[in-house]
Design a protein around this motif. Sequence first.
Motif, PDB file in Angstrom:
ATOM      1  N   ALA A 113       3.918  24.344  11.251  1.00 25.19           N
ATOM      2  CA  ALA A 113       4.872  24.814  12.254  1.00 25.19           C
ATOM      3  C   ALA A 113       6.247  24.978  11.627  1.00 25.19           C
ATOM      4  CB  ALA A 113       4.947  23.824  13.413  1.00 25.19           C
ATOM      5  N   LYS A 114       7.005  25.962  12.114  1.00 23.86           N
ATOM      6  CA  LYS A 114       8.362  26.204  11.639  1.00 23.86           C
ATOM      7  C   LYS A 114       9.186  26.799  12.773  1.00 23.86           C
ATOM      8  CE  LYS A 114      11.402  26.084   8.322  1.00 23.86           C
ATOM      9  NZ  LYS A 114      11.809  24.770   7.771  1.00 23.86           N
ATOM     10  N   ASN A 115      10.249  26.133  13.109  1.00 29.85           N
ATOM     11  CA  ASN A 115      11.153  26.510  14.185  1.00 29.85           C
ATOM     12  C   ASN A 115      10.369  26.807  15.465  1.00 29.85           C
ATOM     13  OD1 ASN A 115      13.676  26.731  15.309  1.00 29.85           O
ATOM     14  ND2 ASN A 115      13.939  28.872  14.763  1.00 29.85           N
ATOM     15  N   ALA A 116      10.173  28.052  15.842  1.00 33.57           N
ATOM     16  CA  ALA A 116       9.459  28.358  17.087  1.00 33.57           C
ATOM     17  C   ALA A 116       8.127  29.049  16.813  1.00 33.57           C
ATOM     18  CB  ALA A 116      10.320  29.219  18.000  1.00 33.57           C
ATOM     19  N   ARG A 117       7.550  28.761  15.645  1.00 34.45           N
ATOM     20  CA  ARG A 117       6.236  29.305  15.301  1.00 34.45           C
ATOM     21  C   ARG A 117       5.273  28.173  14.959  1.00 34.45           C
ATOM     22  NH1 ARG A 117       9.402  33.362  12.493  1.00 34.45           N
ATOM     23  NH2 ARG A 117       8.828  35.495  13.120  1.00 34.45           N
ATOM     24  N   MET A 118       4.004  28.383  15.271  1.00 34.47           N
ATOM     25  CA  MET A 118       2.946  27.460  14.876  1.00 34.47           C
ATOM     26  C   MET A 118       1.779  28.275  14.324  1.00 34.47           C
ATOM     27  SD  MET A 118       2.945  24.632  17.968  1.00 34.47           S
ATOM     28  CE  MET A 118       2.048  23.411  16.989  1.00 34.47           C
ATOM     29  N   ASP A 164       5.981  29.634  19.924  1.00 32.90           N
ATOM     30  CA  ASP A 164       5.979  28.385  20.678  1.00 32.90           C
ATOM     31  C   ASP A 164       7.062  28.413  21.762  1.00 32.90           C
ATOM     32  OD1 ASP A 164       5.813  25.839  21.620  1.00 32.90           O
ATOM     33  OD2 ASP A 164       6.375  24.845  19.757  1.00 32.90           O
ATOM     34  N   PHE A 165       6.633  28.588  23.015  1.00 33.17           N
ATOM     35  CA  PHE A 165       7.520  28.497  24.180  1.00 33.17           C
ATOM     36  C   PHE A 165       7.309  27.164  24.900  1.00 33.17           C
ATOM     37  CE2 PHE A 165       8.760  33.122  25.512  1.00 33.17           C
ATOM     38  CZ  PHE A 165       9.371  33.305  24.283  1.00 33.17           C
ATOM     39  N   PHE A 166       6.889  26.157  24.151  1.00 31.84           N
ATOM     40  CA  PHE A 166       6.557  24.839  24.699  1.00 31.84           C
ATOM     41  C   PHE A 166       7.461  23.755  24.120  1.00 31.84           C
ATOM     42  CE2 PHE A 166       3.481  21.139  24.140  1.00 31.84           C
ATOM     43  CZ  PHE A 166       3.657  20.639  25.426  1.00 31.84           C
ATOM     44  N   ALA A 167       7.724  23.850  22.815  1.00 32.36           N
ATOM     45  CA  ALA A 167       8.676  22.975  22.109  1.00 32.36           C
ATOM     46  C   ALA A 167       8.411  21.496  22.341  1.00 32.36           C
ATOM     47  CB  ALA A 167      10.112  23.326  22.516  1.00 32.36           C
ATOM     48  N   LEU A 200      15.727  25.761  21.242  1.00 30.91           N
ATOM     49  CA  LEU A 200      17.056  26.343  21.438  1.00 30.91           C
ATOM     50  C   LEU A 200      17.480  27.165  20.230  1.00 30.91           C
ATOM     51  CD1 LEU A 200      18.900  23.251  22.988  1.00 30.91           C
ATOM     52  CD2 LEU A 200      17.416  24.931  24.123  1.00 30.91           C
ATOM     53  N   THR A 201      16.871  26.880  19.093  1.00 29.32           N
ATOM     54  CA  THR A 201      17.208  27.558  17.836  1.00 29.32           C
ATOM     55  C   THR A 201      16.342  28.791  17.574  1.00 29.32           C
ATOM     56  OG1 THR A 201      15.706  26.027  16.710  1.00 29.32           O
ATOM     57  CG2 THR A 201      18.055  25.457  16.733  1.00 29.32           C
ATOM     58  N   ILE A 202      15.528  29.193  18.521  1.00 30.31           N
ATOM     59  CA  ILE A 202      14.622  30.325  18.301  1.00 30.31           C
ATOM     60  C   ILE A 202      15.418  31.578  17.926  1.00 30.31           C
ATOM     61  CG2 ILE A 202      14.600  30.955  20.765  1.00 30.31           C
ATOM     62  CD1 ILE A 202      11.640  31.771  20.374  1.00 30.31           C
ATOM     63  N   GLU A 203      14.910  32.310  16.958  1.00 28.89           N
ATOM     64  CA  GLU A 203      15.561  33.536  16.525  1.00 28.89           C
ATOM     65  C   GLU A 203      15.474  34.578  17.645  1.00 28.89           C
ATOM     66  OE1 GLU A 203      12.980  32.092  15.055  1.00 28.89           O
ATOM     67  OE2 GLU A 203      13.521  31.503  13.007  1.00 28.89           O
ATOM     68  N   ALA A 204      16.499  35.421  17.750  1.00 27.29           N
ATOM     69  CA  ALA A 204      16.571  36.408  18.829  1.00 27.29           C
ATOM     70  C   ALA A 204      15.364  37.345  18.807  1.00 27.29           C
ATOM     71  CB  ALA A 204      17.867  37.210  18.718  1.00 27.29           C
ATOM     72  N   GLU A 205      14.973  37.794  17.626  1.00 27.68           N
ATOM     73  CA  GLU A 205      13.841  38.717  17.531  1.00 27.68           C
ATOM     74  C   GLU A 205      12.548  38.049  17.976  1.00 27.68           C
ATOM     75  OE1 GLU A 205      11.540  41.545  14.207  1.00 27.68           O
ATOM     76  OE2 GLU A 205      13.274  40.322  13.622  1.00 27.68           O
ATOM     77  N   LEU A 206      12.365  36.786  17.586  1.00 32.26           N
ATOM     78  CA  LEU A 206      11.150  36.067  17.970  1.00 32.26           C
ATOM     79  C   LEU A 206      11.138  35.802  19.471  1.00 32.26           C
ATOM     80  CD1 LEU A 206       8.601  34.881  16.660  1.00 32.26           C
ATOM     81  CD2 LEU A 206       9.755  32.667  16.625  1.00 32.26           C
ATOM     82  N   LEU A 207      12.283  35.470  20.041  1.00 33.86           N
ATOM     83  CA  LEU A 207      12.365  35.287  21.492  1.00 33.86           C
ATOM     84  C   LEU A 207      11.963  36.569  22.210  1.00 33.86           C
ATOM     85  CD1 LEU A 207      13.146  33.689  24.028  1.00 33.86           C
ATOM     86  CD2 LEU A 207      15.521  34.390  23.634  1.00 33.86           C
ATOM     87  N   GLN A 208      12.471  37.696  21.732  1.00 28.60           N
ATOM     88  CA  GLN A 208      12.105  38.977  22.351  1.00 28.60           C
ATOM     89  C   GLN A 208      10.616  39.250  22.210  1.00 28.60           C
ATOM     90  OE1 GLN A 208      14.229  41.439  24.136  1.00 28.60           O
ATOM     91  NE2 GLN A 208      12.078  41.577  24.708  1.00 28.60           N
TER      92      GLN A 208
END
Length: 430
Positions: free
Chosen positions: A37-42, A52-55, A404-412
Motif C-alpha cells: 500500500a502507498k498513500n491512497a493505493r493498495m 483506497d476510499f476507506f483509509a 487527506l493526502t490523496i493526490e488530486a488526480e487519484l481522487l478524481q
Amino acid sequence: MSIQIAEQPKITMDVFEQWESEVRSYCRSFPTVFSRAKNARMWDTAGNEYIDFFAGAGSLNYGHNNDKIKQKLVEYILEDGVTHSLDMATVAKGRLLESFVHHILKPRNMNYKVMFPGPTGTNSVESALKLARKITGRETVISFTNGFHGMTLGSLAVTGNKFKRQGAGVPLHHTVSMPFCKYHGDEADTIAYIEKYLEDSGSGLSLPAAMIIETVQGEGGVNVASDSWLRKLSELCKRFEILLIVDDIQVGCGRTGTFFSFEKAGIEPDIICLSKSIGGYGLPLALTLFKPELDIWEPGEHNGTFRGNNLGFVAATEAINYWKDSEFEQSIQHKGQWIEETMQQIKDAYPQIEMEVRGRGMMRGIAFTEAEWAEKLCRTCFENGLIMETAGTDSEVAKVMPALTIEAELLQNGLNILKDCARQLFTKAQ
C-alpha cells in the motif's frame, strides 16, 4: 557464493477462512489478499491496484506508508530508540507533547492536559467516562441515537447500534440515549427535548455526569450535527454542570476539514477523545484531553500496558507538522467540496433512487432509503478497483473517506469509478 532465499508460499483467502475466527468482517467486504500500500493505493497478491476510499476506517488520514513519517520511524528504530515504556518519561513522548501543545492546542487557544490511556479509541472513551463519573460523583451518561464509541463494555453502553450492543452479553447500564440532531426531522428541536428531561423532576432521568457526542457520526451513518445544535448542547451542559465529552476518534485529526471537528462550532468540550489518525502511520495511539481543573486522577488509577507506544509518539509528532500552517487544512476543504459535488451529481442523475448526500470535509456519504443499494454500490466499486465501506445501523450509507493526502488526480479517478458504478447500478432501476 550466492545465497538462495526460499520462495515463500503464496497466501490465499483459504488461510483466513480456515484459521481465522468467524468474527472477521472487512475481509468479507474486500475478498482479496492485500500485499502492498502507498498513500491512497493498495495492491493485492495478484497485482490488482485499488484506490483506497476507506483509509483504515479513518486511521490513515496521512495515507499508507507516508514517506516523511516512515523516515522518522526508521531513524528512531535504527537509533535503538525506546519502543515500549508504559508511562515512563521518554524523549519521544516529550517531543509529542511539546509539538501537540505548540502546534495544535496553542494556535486554537485551547488549554488541556493530555492523558495517554491504552492505545485504542475505546480506551480513550472508557477513560473519559470514568473520569467524568469520578469528578461529578454521578453515574448516568447521556449518549445519542446512532452514536458509536467502541466495543468495550463502557463504550458499548453509550453506543446506539443494536447489533453491537447485543454482543456485550450482559446488560449495559447507567446510560440514557437521547435524539441526535435532526433525529426526528429538520423541524424537531431535540435540544428542547433533552432540556425538558433535565428540568422535569418526573422525567425519570437522574442528573448525568456527562454527555458524549460525535459531531459527525461516522459508523452511525455520516450524520452531521449543526454548529448551532452543538452550541446549544454545550450551553445546556454548562447550565446543568454536566461534562461535555466529544468523541473525535474518527472525525478528528482533520477529517472534517479542521484538526478538531468542533472548531467551527466554537465550543469548548470538557473532555476530548482522540485515536485512529492521531497515530499518524496507522500505529495504535490514543489521547484523552481534559481541562486542567478536571485532572483529579490518582497515579495509576487508569493505566494500560501499551500506553507507552513510542513508535506511535514518533509518528504522531511528524504528522503534526502538516498542521504548522493553513495549507493542509485548505486542501482538505477543497477536496471535501469536490467529493460532495460528485455525490450530488449522482443524486441528481438518478431521481428514481431515493438518496441523501451527507457529511463534512473528507467524510462524505450517500444514504439510501433502500439500504441494499449502499452495499451493492460498495461491492460494485470494489469489483472495479475502489475500496469503500458502508455505514449506518442498517448499512444504508455508502461512505467515502480517503486519505487527506490523496493526490488530486487519484481522487478524481476514484470519483469517476464511483460515478461509473452508480450508472451501472441505477440505470437498471429506471
